[in-house]
Design an enzyme around this catalytic site. Structure first.
Site, PDB file in Angstrom:
ATOM      1  N   GLU A  37       0.835  -1.208   0.000  1.00 13.18           N
ATOM      2  CA  GLU A  37       0.000   0.000   0.000  1.00 13.18           C
ATOM      3  C   GLU A  37       0.866   1.253   0.000  1.00 13.18           C
ATOM      4  OE1 GLU A  37      -3.187   0.026  -1.177  1.00 13.18           O
ATOM      5  OE2 GLU A  37      -3.460  -1.518   0.329  1.00 13.18           O
ATOM      6  N   GLY A 128     -13.820   1.189  -2.929  1.00 11.33           N
ATOM      7  CA  GLY A 128     -12.396   0.906  -2.937  1.00 11.33           C
ATOM      8  C   GLY A 128     -12.067  -0.457  -3.531  1.00 11.33           C
ATOM      9  N   ASP A 176      -5.181  -1.325 -10.676  1.00  4.60           N
ATOM     10  CA  ASP A 176      -6.566  -1.795 -10.792  1.00  4.60           C
ATOM     11  C   ASP A 176      -6.855  -2.385 -12.168  1.00  4.60           C
ATOM     12  OD1 ASP A 176      -6.429  -0.476  -8.435  1.00  4.60           O
ATOM     13  OD2 ASP A 176      -7.945   1.044  -8.910  1.00  4.60           O
TER      14      ASP A 176
HETATM   15  P1  ADP Z   1     -14.345   2.374  -6.970  1.00  7.60           P
HETATM   16  O1  ADP Z   1     -13.588   2.189  -8.251  1.00  7.60           O
HETATM   17  O2  ADP Z   1     -13.504   2.164  -5.762  1.00  7.60           O
HETATM   18  O3  ADP Z   1     -15.584   1.561  -6.903  1.00  7.60           O
HETATM   19  P2  ADP Z   1     -14.659   4.983  -8.058  1.00  7.60           P
HETATM   20  O4  ADP Z   1     -15.123   6.280  -7.501  1.00  7.60           O
HETATM   21  O5  ADP Z   1     -13.337   4.944  -8.732  1.00  7.60           O
HETATM   22  O6  ADP Z   1     -14.773   3.892  -6.917  1.00  7.60           O
HETATM   23  O7  ADP Z   1     -15.699   4.491  -9.153  1.00  7.60           O
HETATM   24  C1  ADP Z   1     -17.081   4.471  -8.838  1.00  7.60           C
HETATM   25  C2  ADP Z   1     -17.852   5.067 -10.002  1.00  7.60           C
HETATM   26  O8  ADP Z   1     -17.784   4.180 -11.136  1.00  7.60           O
HETATM   27  C3  ADP Z   1     -19.299   5.225  -9.718  1.00  7.60           C
HETATM   28  O9  ADP Z   1     -19.571   6.448  -9.064  1.00  7.60           O
HETATM   29  C4  ADP Z   1     -19.894   5.202 -11.133  1.00  7.60           C
HETATM   30  O10 ADP Z   1     -19.772   6.462 -11.754  1.00  7.60           O
HETATM   31  C5  ADP Z   1     -18.998   4.248 -11.872  1.00  7.60           C
HETATM   32  N1  ADP Z   1     -19.560   2.894 -11.952  1.00  7.60           N
HETATM   33  C6  ADP Z   1     -18.883   1.741 -11.761  1.00  7.60           C
HETATM   34  N2  ADP Z   1     -19.714   0.668 -11.915  1.00  7.60           N
HETATM   35  C7  ADP Z   1     -20.922   1.162 -12.214  1.00  7.60           C
HETATM   36  C8  ADP Z   1     -22.207   0.591 -12.470  1.00  7.60           C
HETATM   37  N3  ADP Z   1     -22.410  -0.718 -12.455  1.00  7.60           N
HETATM   38  N4  ADP Z   1     -23.237   1.414 -12.713  1.00  7.60           N
HETATM   39  C9  ADP Z   1     -23.058   2.742 -12.736  1.00  7.60           C
HETATM   40  N5  ADP Z   1     -21.904   3.332 -12.491  1.00  7.60           N
HETATM   41  C10 ADP Z   1     -20.831   2.579 -12.237  1.00  7.60           C
HETATM   42 MG    MG Z   2     -11.973   3.414  -8.880  1.00  2.71          MG
END
Ligand code: ADP
Ligand code: MG
Length: 389
Positions: A37, A128, A176
């Site tokens: 990390e 996350g 990622d």
């Molecule tokens: P993480 O990658 O940790 O989940 P992020 O903020 O990088 O958090 O990404 C989350 C964003 O990705 C959501 O706010 C949305 O905009 C988008 N996203 C990912 N998967 C979906 C989904 N299945 N439906 C709609 N939006 C999605």
């Molecule tokens: Mg993300």
């Protein structure tokens, strides 16, 4: 939900929405970083694992040319993207993860086919676990299926990363997208963030699993603190006379201790130690030496909490509960995972004790914080796959 069940669901959603069966089904997983990390921007190693949670798309060629229609089955929201011209940013926000990948393919000279798409995701959003990379890599995999042309998985991961940079405005590293594109069932991925070299690390012992515990808190000081940590690491490297902390040893740091502030010293101690812990953990996993891997995870958490100062009360509570359950109760090790200030912990546990461990963590965490945690177990899952095509 297994990938098979999930593909049946997404196919049914496609059928309901578009009135015919899909021609392609593709999926890409989220991930959890097992150890390593705040090492990525110091040219170090990370050791992520693809989790059994996926972004999944069902698709078919569309009649109308130059247009991609996308139906998000969770938010019951539809949108379309004009692909007859260079794809640009647009609304809704989530479409940008897809748009960015389409633009990346156009840059490679690919004519984007007209498609109807339905998608869903079992990766928790914003938790996350990289639902964003899962969505990007899933889109890229659909492009491969629909054009019939596979691209090199590393180029695919880099294309997805660029989509996140340019279309979502998130200056993420390479972890990622790499694990989502290159992961293999029963393996972790040791990734050298300097050279981008990858090594699959087999973890096939059925007696252990990883448990992901989402604290369901996100403290807002994250991004400012992140920039500070980066600057502190750069300053430590400069004082040590190395290009990045990857090139420094613990000995060198001890000798130069008097030349830097106490804070900068502690930041560097975490990074240098964590890079070493990560390669040792990969070795431990190869040898199925679970107590050794567990201890490295605890040591990682302690350094992130005390030296790097990116933990928070809720993450520390989860690790304390895990330590309480201990080896006797089936926990080998536990640590915060991700940038910090909230998000998830990851624990290495005996598969046979998962139910009891999950119950105990949920109950004690709620008692100590008043918050409900979300907990699930996963073995190392496969990276992006074309399920139907
Ligand atoms: P993480 O990658 O940790 O989940 P992020 O903020 O990088 O958090 O990404 C989350 C964003 O990705 C959501 O706010 C949305 O905009 C988008 N996203 C990912 N998967 C979906 C989904 N299945 N439906 C709609 N939006 C999605
Ligand atoms: Mg993300």
């Amino acid at each position: 939900m297994t990938l098979k069940t999930l593909s049946i669901h997404v196919a049914a959603e496609f059928q309901k929405h578009y009135g015919r069966a899909p021609r392609w089904i593709v999926a890409a997983p989220g991930r959890v970083n097992v150890i390593g990390e705040h090492t990525d921007y110091n040219d170090g190693f990370v050791l992520p694992m693809a989790i059994e949670r996926y972004a999944i798309m069902a698709a078919d060629s569309a009649a109308a040319p130059g247009k991609i229609s996308i139906y998000d089955t969770q938010f019951k929201e539809s949108t379309s993207v004009d692909v007859s011209a260079p794809v640009t940013k647009g609304e809704p926000k989530w479409s940008n993860y897809i748009r960015g990948v389409l633009a990346g393919f156009q840059k490679r000279g690919v004519t984007i086919p007209a498609l109807d798409i339905a998608f869903m995701s079992t990766v928790p959003l914003g938790g996350g676990l990289s639902s964003s990379a899962a969505l990007e890599v899933c889109t890229a995999t659909l492009m491969e299926a629909a054009t019939g042309k596979a691209i090199d998985p590393i180029e695919k991961a880099l294309l997805a990363q660029k989509a996140e940079h340019d279309f979502a405005g998130v200056p993420c590293g390479i972890m990622d997208q790499f694990i989502s594109a290159l992961g293999r069932e029963g393996h972790l991925l040791l990734l050298d963030c300097r050279t981008r070299q990858t090594q699959l690390v087999p973890m096939s012992d059925p007696s252990v699993e990883l448990l992901v515990v989402n604290t369901n808190v996100k403290h807002e000081l994250g991004s400012g603190e992140y920039a500070k940590r980066r600057a502190e690491c750069e300053s430590a490297a400069k004082i040590l006379g190395v290009a990045s902390l990857r090139d420094a040893t613990a000995d060198q740091l001890e000798k130069a201790k008097g030349k830097m502030s106490e804070v900068v010293y502690r930041r560097a101690r975490h990074v240098i130690g964590e890079i070493e812990r990560t390669t040792h953990a990969a070795e431990g996993i190869r040898n199925s030496n679970w107590p050794a891997v567990g201890n490295l995870m605890y040591a990682s958490h302690a350094a992130l909490r005390d030296d790097y100062e990116v933990s928070c009360k809720e993450l520390d509570v989860v690790v304390e509960i895990a330590e309480d359950i201990g080896y006797q109760g089936g926990v080998y090790g536990c640590r915060m995972t991700g940038g910090g200030f909230g998000g998830c912990c990851v624990a290495l546990v005996k598969a046979s004790d998962i139910a009891a461990i999950s119950k105990k963590i949920a109950a004690d965490y709620h008692m100590k914080t008043g918050i409900e945690a979300t907990i699930f177990a996963s073995r190392p899952a496969a990276g992006a796959t074309i399920i139907k095509g």
